[in-house]
Design an enzyme around this catalytic site. Structure first.
Site, PDB file in Angstrom:
ATOM      1  N   TRP A 187       1.709  -3.180   0.678  1.00 57.68           N
ATOM      2  CA  TRP A 187       1.231  -1.913   1.228  1.00 57.68           C
ATOM      3  C   TRP A 187      -0.202  -2.119   1.681  1.00 57.68           C
ATOM      4  O   TRP A 187      -1.009  -2.692   0.952  1.00 57.68           O
ATOM      5  CB  TRP A 187       1.271  -0.769   0.198  1.00 57.68           C
ATOM      6  CG  TRP A 187       0.626   0.451   0.792  1.00 57.68           C
ATOM      7  CD1 TRP A 187       1.152   1.264   1.747  1.00 57.68           C
ATOM      8  CD2 TRP A 187      -0.701   0.944   0.527  1.00 57.68           C
ATOM      9  NE1 TRP A 187       0.235   2.233   2.102  1.00 57.68           N
ATOM     10  CE2 TRP A 187      -0.906   2.056   1.378  1.00 57.68           C
ATOM     11  CE3 TRP A 187      -1.739   0.534  -0.323  1.00 57.68           C
ATOM     12  CZ2 TRP A 187      -2.093   2.783   1.386  1.00 57.68           C
ATOM     13  CZ3 TRP A 187      -2.923   1.256  -0.310  1.00 57.68           C
ATOM     14  CH2 TRP A 187      -3.098   2.377   0.523  1.00 57.68           C
ATOM     15  N   GLU A 228       5.909  -1.411   2.588  1.00 59.75           N
ATOM     16  CA  GLU A 228       5.844   0.025   2.281  1.00 59.75           C
ATOM     17  C   GLU A 228       5.132   0.820   3.374  1.00 59.75           C
ATOM     18  O   GLU A 228       3.964   0.597   3.668  1.00 59.75           O
ATOM     19  CB  GLU A 228       5.110   0.220   0.943  1.00 59.75           C
ATOM     20  CG  GLU A 228       4.994   1.683   0.519  1.00 59.75           C
ATOM     21  CD  GLU A 228       4.254   1.865  -0.811  1.00 59.75           C
ATOM     22  OE1 GLU A 228       3.757   0.858  -1.372  1.00 59.75           O
ATOM     23  OE2 GLU A 228       4.173   3.013  -1.278  1.00 59.75           O
ATOM     24  N   LYS A 230       3.842   4.515   5.284  1.00 63.32           N
ATOM     25  CA  LYS A 230       3.155   5.728   4.857  1.00 63.32           C
ATOM     26  C   LYS A 230       2.906   6.622   6.065  1.00 63.32           C
ATOM     27  O   LYS A 230       2.786   6.137   7.191  1.00 63.32           O
ATOM     28  CB  LYS A 230       1.825   5.341   4.193  1.00 63.32           C
ATOM     29  CG  LYS A 230       1.110   6.480   3.524  1.00 63.32           C
ATOM     30  CD  LYS A 230       0.034   5.961   2.567  1.00 63.32           C
ATOM     31  CE  LYS A 230      -0.716   7.119   1.937  1.00 63.32           C
ATOM     32  NZ  LYS A 230      -1.602   6.696   0.851  1.00 63.32           N
ATOM     33  N   ASP A 261       8.409   5.291  -0.589  1.00 67.33           N
ATOM     34  CA  ASP A 261       7.594   6.021  -1.573  1.00 67.33           C
ATOM     35  C   ASP A 261       7.767   7.497  -1.219  1.00 67.33           C
ATOM     36  O   ASP A 261       7.477   7.909  -0.092  1.00 67.33           O
ATOM     37  CB  ASP A 261       6.132   5.569  -1.430  1.00 67.33           C
ATOM     38  CG  ASP A 261       5.187   6.270  -2.400  1.00 67.33           C
ATOM     39  OD1 ASP A 261       5.301   7.502  -2.559  1.00 67.33           O
ATOM     40  OD2 ASP A 261       4.310   5.589  -2.975  1.00 67.33           O
ATOM     41  N   HIS A 264       5.245   9.559   0.742  1.00 65.39           N
ATOM     42  CA  HIS A 264       4.786   9.044   2.032  1.00 65.39           C
ATOM     43  C   HIS A 264       5.511   9.613   3.239  1.00 65.39           C
ATOM     44  O   HIS A 264       5.576   8.976   4.286  1.00 65.39           O
ATOM     45  CB  HIS A 264       4.899   7.523   2.052  1.00 65.39           C
ATOM     46  CG  HIS A 264       3.907   6.853   1.154  1.00 65.39           C
ATOM     47  ND1 HIS A 264       3.675   5.508   1.162  1.00 65.39           N
ATOM     48  CD2 HIS A 264       3.068   7.366   0.214  1.00 65.39           C
ATOM     49  CE1 HIS A 264       2.745   5.203   0.263  1.00 65.39           C
ATOM     50  NE2 HIS A 264       2.365   6.317  -0.331  1.00 65.39           N
ATOM     51  N   HIS A 288       9.336   3.724  -4.575  1.00 71.32           N
ATOM     52  CA  HIS A 288       8.161   4.121  -5.338  1.00 71.32           C
ATOM     53  C   HIS A 288       8.382   5.586  -5.661  1.00 71.32           C
ATOM     54  O   HIS A 288       8.273   6.441  -4.788  1.00 71.32           O
ATOM     55  CB  HIS A 288       6.877   3.952  -4.512  1.00 71.32           C
ATOM     56  CG  HIS A 288       6.248   2.618  -4.698  1.00 71.32           C
ATOM     57  ND1 HIS A 288       5.019   2.291  -4.171  1.00 71.32           N
ATOM     58  CD2 HIS A 288       6.665   1.529  -5.387  1.00 71.32           C
ATOM     59  CE1 HIS A 288       4.724   1.045  -4.516  1.00 71.32           C
ATOM     60  NE2 HIS A 288       5.704   0.570  -5.246  1.00 71.32           N
ATOM     61  N   ASP A 296       0.148  13.376  -0.821  1.00 71.92           N
ATOM     62  CA  ASP A 296       0.538  12.203  -1.629  1.00 71.92           C
ATOM     63  C   ASP A 296      -0.360  12.125  -2.869  1.00 71.92           C
ATOM     64  O   ASP A 296      -1.103  11.181  -3.052  1.00 71.92           O
ATOM     65  CB  ASP A 296       0.384  10.949  -0.748  1.00 71.92           C
ATOM     66  CG  ASP A 296       0.845   9.692  -1.451  1.00 71.92           C
ATOM     67  OD1 ASP A 296       1.731   9.788  -2.309  1.00 71.92           O
ATOM     68  OD2 ASP A 296       0.315   8.607  -1.132  1.00 71.92           O
ATOM     69  N   ASP A 298       0.311  11.802  -6.011  1.00 69.60           N
ATOM     70  CA  ASP A 298       0.718  10.902  -7.085  1.00 69.60           C
ATOM     71  C   ASP A 298       0.615  11.536  -8.470  1.00 69.60           C
ATOM     72  O   ASP A 298       0.008  10.972  -9.381  1.00 69.60           O
ATOM     73  CB  ASP A 298      -0.048   9.583  -6.998  1.00 69.60           C
ATOM     74  CG  ASP A 298       0.385   8.748  -5.790  1.00 69.60           C
ATOM     75  OD1 ASP A 298       1.568   8.390  -5.738  1.00 69.60           O
ATOM     76  OD2 ASP A 298      -0.439   8.506  -4.894  1.00 69.60           O
ATOM     77  N   ASP A 328       5.146   5.066  -8.981  1.00 69.12           N
ATOM     78  CA  ASP A 328       3.826   4.961  -8.351  1.00 69.12           C
ATOM     79  C   ASP A 328       3.097   6.298  -8.452  1.00 69.12           C
ATOM     80  O   ASP A 328       3.222   7.140  -7.574  1.00 69.12           O
ATOM     81  CB  ASP A 328       3.973   4.530  -6.880  1.00 69.12           C
ATOM     82  CG  ASP A 328       2.609   4.305  -6.234  1.00 69.12           C
ATOM     83  OD1 ASP A 328       1.604   4.274  -6.962  1.00 69.12           O
ATOM     84  OD2 ASP A 328       2.557   4.168  -4.997  1.00 69.12           O
TER      85      ASP A 328
END
Ligand code: RNT
Ligand code: ZN
Length: 421
Positions: A187, A228, A230, A261, A264, A288, A296, A298, A328
């Site tokens: 990433w 990955e 995004k 992810d 993303h 992820h 995002d 997380d 993640d």
């Protein structure tokens, strides 16, 4: 919880599921295939162990200031060991390159070697777990312009190409030594805050860098490559070089894994819906799993609709062997051990929930266009006693059942984390 009650509740749950054609014992057996890769970076807010530590950059952010984060390798390992003690099933560890055992020596990213990760491999071998890997293309002066593998400055681009090449070599050796393929996920934060003129050149450079990186081949039994994508990051709102279209096309053409992810994408897009689309064209994918709250962010994974659909799509289509599951998220505002265990348990619960679905029955209803019945069943499944099945699984695995894990983490906080103040 009393053992006797856990068993009683399970027996009752087993009968209730059997009545709709679901075998709870078979579901628990299938949970052996759900191996979640624990992201090392929740333990220390994505800081790592380089001797010259840089502020977190690349458009990602760990917010919060909860005491007790790991600041040494020994602490981080202790934390992960504690997390593993509190989880049923088998996990892996997902390492970022900045978490090497550098012994206080300054080792720049284009200088990392296997020796900096050998103590991790030995540690993992003792615990009997696999390791996954990630080059770290952020939090570094050479990433300050916002471009790494897609940089127009040739020396900068070469620096990152070298870093990622070395990461793959280390990852392949990790996979070889541990006897389980190491997933190396690339990433990069590359992109721009405001409207760029030359998107094309950066994408062409990223393609060129990836081609250079992947020119070196490794057996799939040692190394699996993932890329990955995004949508945007903080300060990188206008254009991301490694977008979904870019990496999906790259992965299909070169049979690499894409890493999806779920933080993303646009908030109305569902990663669960993408799995059966992508798996028509590539062998395997990496996930992820995270919880984006409005962006995002997380947050710690919880048992929500999004993770349920992800698990259902994997289980319904028998894709467990083709999907690698990583977490993640990085929440620095709560007890970090609690963040790990709560998130992994939520993800496991989603897979168990999916495994406790009478899928064939639902498919038959769908084929007969009995959509009311299909909807009613989906609703009824939400109140079936899957928690009792999960509790029983914890008991079988000799890990704390239900709220007992909270007490265990409070104890660890008192005996270990408070020492770090
Ligand atoms: C960033 C990506 C990436 C990172 C980790 C630390 O948006 O999700 O996976 O979170 O590499
Ligand atoms: Zn990610």
């Amino acid at each position: 919880m009393k053992t006797e009650n856990i068993k009683k509740a399970y027996e009752l749950a087993k009968e209730m599921y059997a009545a709709i054609g679901v075998d709870t014992d078979a579901a628990l057996k299938a949970m052996k295939q759900v191996n979640i890769s624990l992201h090392c970076w929740q333990a220390d807010d994505v800081v790592g162990f380089e001797s010259s530590q840089q502020a977190l950059s690349g458009g990602i952010q760990a917010t919060g200031n909860y005491p007790g984060k790991a600041t040494t390798i020994a602490q981080l390992r202790r934390d992960i060991e504690e997390v593993l003690r509190l989880l049923p099933g088998k996990q892996r560890l997902n390492l970022h390159a900045i978490y090497g055992d550098f012994q206080g020596v300054t080792v720049d990213r284009d200088q990392i070697e296997l020796k900096h990760f050998q103590s991790w491999i030995d540690w993992a071998k003792q615990l009997g777990i696999g390791i996954d890997f990630n080059p770290t293309c952020f939090s570094h002066p050479k990433a300050a312009t916002g471009f790494t593998l897609s940089s127009k400055e040739e020396s900068v681009r070469q620096f990152w190409v070298e870093h990622v090449k070395r990461s793959r070599r280390i990852a392949a050796e990790i996979g070889k030594q541990l006897g389980t393929p190491c997933v190396n996920n690339i990433w990069i934060p590359d992109g721009s805050k405001d409207m760029p003129i030359d998107r094309n050149a950066h994408r062409a450079l990223l393609k060129q860098s990836l081609d250079e990186i992947f020119a070196e081949e490794f057996p799939k039994t040692h190394l699996l490559d993932a890329v990955e994508s995004k949508l945007f990051g903080i300060g990188v709102e206008a254009m991301t070089v490694g977008s979904n279209e870019f990496y999906l096309a790259y992965a299909v053409k070169n049979n690499k894994m894409v890493c999806l992810d779920n933080g993303h994408f646009h908030p109305t897009e569902q990663v669960g819906d993408k799995i059966s689309a992508v798996l028509q064209f590539v062998d395997e994918i990496l996930l992820h799993v995270t919880r984006p709250v409005r962006w995002d962010s997380d947050h710690v994974v919880t048992f929500n609709d999004e993770i349920q659909l992800i698990a259902q799509e994997i289980v319904r289509n028998h894709y467990l062997s083709r999907v690698h599951i990583g977490l993640d998220y990085f929440d620095a505002s709560i007890n970090r051990i609690g963040a790990y265990v709560t998130g992994v348990r939520a993800a496991q619960l989603a897979f168990l929930f999916a495994l406790l679905e009478p899928t064939e029955k639902l498919k038959a209803l769908e084929e007969k266009q009995q959509y009311f019945e299909r909807l009613a069943f989906l609703e009824l499944l939400k109140t079936k006693p899957f928690g009792a099945v999960y509790d029983y699984w914890c008991m079988l695995n000799n890990v704390p059942v239900a709220e007992d894990y909270i007490t265990a983490i409070q104890q660890y906080e008192n005996t270990e984390l408070k020492k770090r103040l």
